[in-house]
Design a protein around this motif. Structure first.
Motif, PDB file in Angstrom:
ATOM      1  N   THR A 348      52.495  64.352  46.940  1.00 24.38           N
ATOM      2  CA  THR A 348      52.936  64.340  48.336  1.00 24.38           C
ATOM      3  C   THR A 348      53.226  65.747  48.829  1.00 24.38           C
ATOM      4  O   THR A 348      52.888  66.112  49.960  1.00 24.38           O
ATOM      5  CB  THR A 348      54.190  63.457  48.487  1.00 24.38           C
ATOM      6  N   ILE A 349      53.853  66.552  47.970  1.00 22.66           N
ATOM      7  CA  ILE A 349      54.168  67.934  48.340  1.00 22.66           C
ATOM      8  C   ILE A 349      52.890  68.720  48.650  1.00 22.66           C
ATOM      9  O   ILE A 349      52.798  69.426  49.657  1.00 22.66           O
ATOM     10  CB  ILE A 349      54.962  68.623  47.208  1.00 22.66           C
ATOM     11  N   PHE A 350      51.880  68.560  47.795  1.00 26.54           N
ATOM     12  CA  PHE A 350      50.656  69.341  47.991  1.00 26.54           C
ATOM     13  C   PHE A 350      49.760  68.757  49.082  1.00 26.54           C
ATOM     14  O   PHE A 350      48.959  69.492  49.676  1.00 26.54           O
ATOM     15  CB  PHE A 350      49.913  69.489  46.664  1.00 26.54           C
ATOM     16  N   LEU A 351      49.865  67.484  49.350  1.00 25.21           N
ATOM     17  CA  LEU A 351      49.157  66.937  50.504  1.00 25.21           C
ATOM     18  C   LEU A 351      49.627  67.632  51.780  1.00 25.21           C
ATOM     19  O   LEU A 351      48.819  67.968  52.661  1.00 25.21           O
ATOM     20  CB  LEU A 351      49.392  65.424  50.608  1.00 25.21           C
ATOM     21  N   LYS A 352      50.929  67.871  51.885  1.00 28.67           N
ATOM     22  CA  LYS A 352      51.479  68.570  53.053  1.00 28.67           C
ATOM     23  C   LYS A 352      51.019  70.018  53.083  1.00 28.67           C
ATOM     24  O   LYS A 352      50.687  70.554  54.127  1.00 28.67           O
ATOM     25  CB  LYS A 352      53.007  68.479  53.028  1.00 28.67           C
ATOM     26  N   HIS A 353      50.992  70.654  51.904  1.00 29.84           N
ATOM     27  CA  HIS A 353      50.542  72.045  51.845  1.00 29.84           C
ATOM     28  C   HIS A 353      49.104  72.187  52.338  1.00 29.84           C
ATOM     29  O   HIS A 353      48.755  73.173  52.986  1.00 29.84           O
ATOM     30  CB  HIS A 353      50.645  72.574  50.414  1.00 29.84           C
ATOM     31  N   TYR A 354      48.270  71.210  51.984  1.00 32.80           N
ATOM     32  CA  TYR A 354      46.847  71.296  52.304  1.00 32.80           C
ATOM     33  C   TYR A 354      46.475  70.600  53.611  1.00 32.80           C
ATOM     34  O   TYR A 354      45.293  70.508  53.948  1.00 32.80           O
ATOM     35  CB  TYR A 354      46.013  70.710  51.158  1.00 32.80           C
ATOM     36  N   GLY A 355      47.485  70.093  54.332  1.00 38.59           N
ATOM     37  CA  GLY A 355      47.212  69.435  55.604  1.00 38.59           C
ATOM     38  C   GLY A 355      46.433  68.141  55.463  1.00 38.59           C
ATOM     39  O   GLY A 355      45.673  67.754  56.364  1.00 38.59           O
ATOM     40  N   MET A 356      46.614  67.454  54.342  1.00 42.37           N
ATOM     41  CA  MET A 356      45.925  66.187  54.089  1.00 42.37           C
ATOM     42  C   MET A 356      46.884  65.020  54.294  1.00 42.37           C
ATOM     43  O   MET A 356      48.088  65.131  54.029  1.00 42.37           O
ATOM     44  CB  MET A 356      45.374  66.166  52.654  1.00 42.37           C
ATOM     45  N   LYS A 357      46.349  63.899  54.766  1.00 38.30           N
ATOM     46  CA  LYS A 357      47.169  62.721  54.996  1.00 38.30           C
ATOM     47  C   LYS A 357      47.135  61.755  53.807  1.00 38.30           C
ATOM     48  O   LYS A 357      48.125  61.081  53.528  1.00 38.30           O
ATOM     49  CB  LYS A 357      46.712  61.995  56.257  1.00 38.30           C
ATOM     50  N   TYR A 358      45.984  61.690  53.142  1.00 35.26           N
ATOM     51  CA  TYR A 358      45.834  60.712  52.071  1.00 35.26           C
ATOM     52  C   TYR A 358      45.183  61.352  50.850  1.00 35.26           C
ATOM     53  O   TYR A 358      44.448  62.342  50.961  1.00 35.26           O
ATOM     54  CB  TYR A 358      44.976  59.520  52.534  1.00 35.26           C
ATOM     55  N   LEU A 359      45.424  60.745  49.700  1.00 38.35           N
ATOM     56  CA  LEU A 359      44.771  61.173  48.477  1.00 38.35           C
ATOM     57  C   LEU A 359      43.308  60.746  48.495  1.00 38.35           C
ATOM     58  O   LEU A 359      42.967  59.710  49.081  1.00 38.35           O
ATOM     59  CB  LEU A 359      45.462  60.547  47.258  1.00 38.35           C
ATOM     60  N   PRO A 360      42.420  61.513  47.862  1.00 36.66           N
ATOM     61  CA  PRO A 360      41.015  61.108  47.774  1.00 36.66           C
ATOM     62  C   PRO A 360      40.881  59.763  47.067  1.00 36.66           C
ATOM     63  O   PRO A 360      41.593  59.482  46.097  1.00 36.66           O
ATOM     64  CB  PRO A 360      40.377  62.237  46.952  1.00 36.66           C
ATOM     65  N   LYS A 361      39.971  58.943  47.542  1.00 36.93           N
ATOM     66  CA  LYS A 361      39.785  57.618  46.945  1.00 36.93           C
ATOM     67  C   LYS A 361      38.840  57.661  45.746  1.00 36.93           C
ATOM     68  O   LYS A 361      38.984  56.890  44.805  1.00 36.93           O
ATOM     69  CB  LYS A 361      39.258  56.646  47.990  1.00 36.93           C
ATOM     70  N   GLU A 362      37.840  58.549  45.786  1.00 40.46           N
ATOM     71  CA  GLU A 362      36.891  58.630  44.690  1.00 40.46           C
ATOM     72  C   GLU A 362      37.470  59.437  43.529  1.00 40.46           C
ATOM     73  O   GLU A 362      38.255  60.355  43.729  1.00 40.46           O
ATOM     74  CB  GLU A 362      35.579  59.288  45.149  1.00 40.46           C
ATOM     75  N   ARG A 363      37.057  59.086  42.320  1.00 42.29           N
ATOM     76  CA  ARG A 363      37.566  59.761  41.135  1.00 42.29           C
ATOM     77  C   ARG A 363      37.216  61.251  41.161  1.00 42.29           C
ATOM     78  O   ARG A 363      38.012  62.107  40.782  1.00 42.29           O
ATOM     79  CB  ARG A 363      36.967  59.097  39.892  1.00 42.29           C
ATOM     80  N   GLU A 364      35.992  61.585  41.600  1.00 41.70           N
ATOM     81  CA  GLU A 364      35.586  62.976  41.643  1.00 41.70           C
ATOM     82  C   GLU A 364      36.435  63.767  42.628  1.00 41.70           C
ATOM     83  O   GLU A 364      36.842  64.900  42.360  1.00 41.70           O
ATOM     84  CB  GLU A 364      34.104  63.078  42.018  1.00 41.70           C
ATOM     85  N   GLY A 365      36.708  63.158  43.780  1.00 38.35           N
ATOM     86  CA  GLY A 365      37.548  63.824  44.769  1.00 38.35           C
ATOM     87  C   GLY A 365      38.966  64.024  44.265  1.00 38.35           C
ATOM     88  O   GLY A 365      39.590  65.068  44.516  1.00 38.35           O
ATOM     89  N   MET A 366      39.472  63.038  43.513  1.00 33.78           N
ATOM     90  CA  MET A 366      40.813  63.146  42.947  1.00 33.78           C
ATOM     91  C   MET A 366      40.863  64.236  41.889  1.00 33.78           C
ATOM     92  O   MET A 366      41.834  64.999  41.798  1.00 33.78           O
ATOM     93  CB  MET A 366      41.226  61.805  42.346  1.00 33.78           C
ATOM     94  N   ARG A 367      39.785  64.341  41.099  1.00 33.66           N
ATOM     95  CA  ARG A 367      39.735  65.388  40.075  1.00 33.66           C
ATOM     96  C   ARG A 367      39.768  66.774  40.711  1.00 33.66           C
ATOM     97  O   ARG A 367      40.491  67.665  40.246  1.00 33.66           O
ATOM     98  CB  ARG A 367      38.460  65.220  39.241  1.00 33.66           C
TER      99      ARG A 367
END
Length: 428
Positions: A348-367
């Motif tokens: 959650t902390i880094f989502l805010k740092h990167y201006g993202m609202k949600y975590l990536p859904k795909e495994r590759e994106g999460m990696r």
């Protein structure tokens, strides 16, 4: 299933000191209502039919059996042997004798603190209060029986009844209810009561880190329970991974253990008011061999961590050197395996740092997201921030709760002793 005529053999609960990597194979039992005839001891047994591999020392974090470890037979042989630390036999028997003074059922129990393990900063003739944690299946049932047998252990809250005390225990802070300054068998003790479910949740997820943090340091297990043993093994390896994310490429084992021991004190208000400021250093220095017993088997099994030098297990004045692989892919896997509640805070902390609202859904994106986190220079700062947020809230609420559970007289006595100890340490 076992038939009514057969009794399942009980496996020994205290494992040896060797950490095995074997895989447990569960033997299927006949579902027939007629028991098999007893065979002669001289009759050779036919080989067991093959069974799918179960929980092992290598896959215990991912195993589907992790939520169904109701008996020790479902754990590999010697699994969690590192948790059973050796202490003086006479002291161990004295600690165990305390448990027998409680008629209420205790499923899991451990003793900890300076009353059990040597801790720097205390006089040799000092007799500190011995701390216990009792894990119970049903909190209200335990308190109902315990209030009837030992009403003097409780403050005036006992008049509200066991249901109210159970609600106070499980509803706030670290989900523990403490009774301090209780004399049992000539020993002054403080004991905390926690639900087994709440204990396992904290060990697995670090929701509060109140007891998870306590169990990251040496404790003496007096009564074991399979679910807790598994959950605590996950807790210990999570502590190592978190420490590695905070440490540089090269470090000593003393630095590793001090980082682990310090996690549970980050954000704890008591460290500023009533605790010895050198508490973490004193704990590790005085208990270094116990930290080795607890963590060495886990450290040796991590693929990204190697010993550069070794020292005798009982040495207290020499420290082994370690080296960790800073490869982003491996460090990203450590982030992915952090306890879920704690990992969510980091994400959650880094989502805010990167201006993202949600975590990536795909495994590759999460990696890729996790590799970006471990490469961010703010990672160490944000891990500390997440730990302080977790520990600060739970310890603060638990401290306030203690004022009511202990009562005003015992609470004042406890705080006065802590402040007095801190003042004397500063004078030294």
């Amino acid at each position: 299933m076992l038939t009514p005529h057969l009794k399942q053999p009980r496996l020994p609960r205290v494992p040896s000191s060797t950490y095995s990597s074997s895989i447990l194979i569960l033997r299927p039992y006949s579902s027939s209502s007629t028991p098999e005839p007893i065979k002669s001891l001289n009759t050779p047994r036919p080989p067991n039919p093959p069974s799918p591999p179960g929980l092992s020392n290598a896959n215990f974090e991912e195993s589907v059996l992790a939520n169904d470890v109701s008996t020790f037979s479902k754990l590999p042989k010697e699994f969690g042997a590192n948790q059973h630390l050796v202490i003086d036999q006479e002291l161990k028997e004295r600690l165990r004798s305390v448990l027998w003074q409680f008629n209420a059922p205790i499923r899991y129990a451990f003793a900890y603190g300076s009353g059990v393990f040597n801790q720097g900063g205390y006089a040799k003739d000092a007799k500190p209060m011995v701390d216990f944690i009792f894990g119970v299946t049903h909190a209200q049932h335990f308190h109902s029986l315990n209030i009837a047998r030992h009403p003097e252990h409780y403050s005036g809250l006992r008049h509200l009844g066991s249901a109210a005390i159970s609600f106070i225990q499980r509803g706030f802070g670290g989900k523990v209810y403490f009774n301090p300054y209780v004399e049992v068998n000539g020993m002054m003790i403080k004991y905390g009561v926690v639900s087994i479910d709440d204990l396992c949740d904290d060990l697995n997820g670090w929701e509060t880190m109140y007891l998870a943090g306590r169990m990251q340091k040496p404790v003496k297990i007096l009564r074991d329970e399979p679910r807790v043993r598994l959950a605590n093994q996950i807790n210990l390896i999570s502590a190592v991974r978190t420490a590695l994310l905070l440490l540089p490429e090269k470090f000593t084992e003393k630095e590793l253990y001090e980082t682990i021991a310090g996690l549970s004190y980050m954000g704890d208000a008591r460290m500023h008011v009533a605790e010895n400021p050198k508490k973490v250093e004193n704990i590790v220095s005085a208990q270094l061999p116990k930290f080795r017993e607890l963590y060495a088997p886990l450290v040796e099994n991590l693929p990204n961590l190697t010993f550069q030098s070794t020292v005798p297990m009982q040495s207290t004045d020499a420290y082994a050197s370690l080296h960790q692989d800073l490869d982003p892919a491996r460090r990203a896997k450590m982030v992915a395996r952090l306890p879920i509640s704690f990992r969510t805070k980091i994400q959650t902390i880094f989502l805010k740092h990167y201006g993202m609202k949600y975590l990536p859904k795909e495994r590759e994106g999460m990696r890729m997201f996790e590799e970006r986190i471990v490469g961010d220079e703010r990672l160490r700062t944000e891990i500390g921030r997440a730990v302080r947020k977790t520990v600060g809230w739970s310890s603060g609420v638990q401290t306030v709760k203690g004022l009511f559970s202990a009562g005003p007289i015992k609470s004042w006595r406890y705080v006065a002793e802590k402040v007095g100890k801190k003042t004397s340490t500063r004078k030294e």
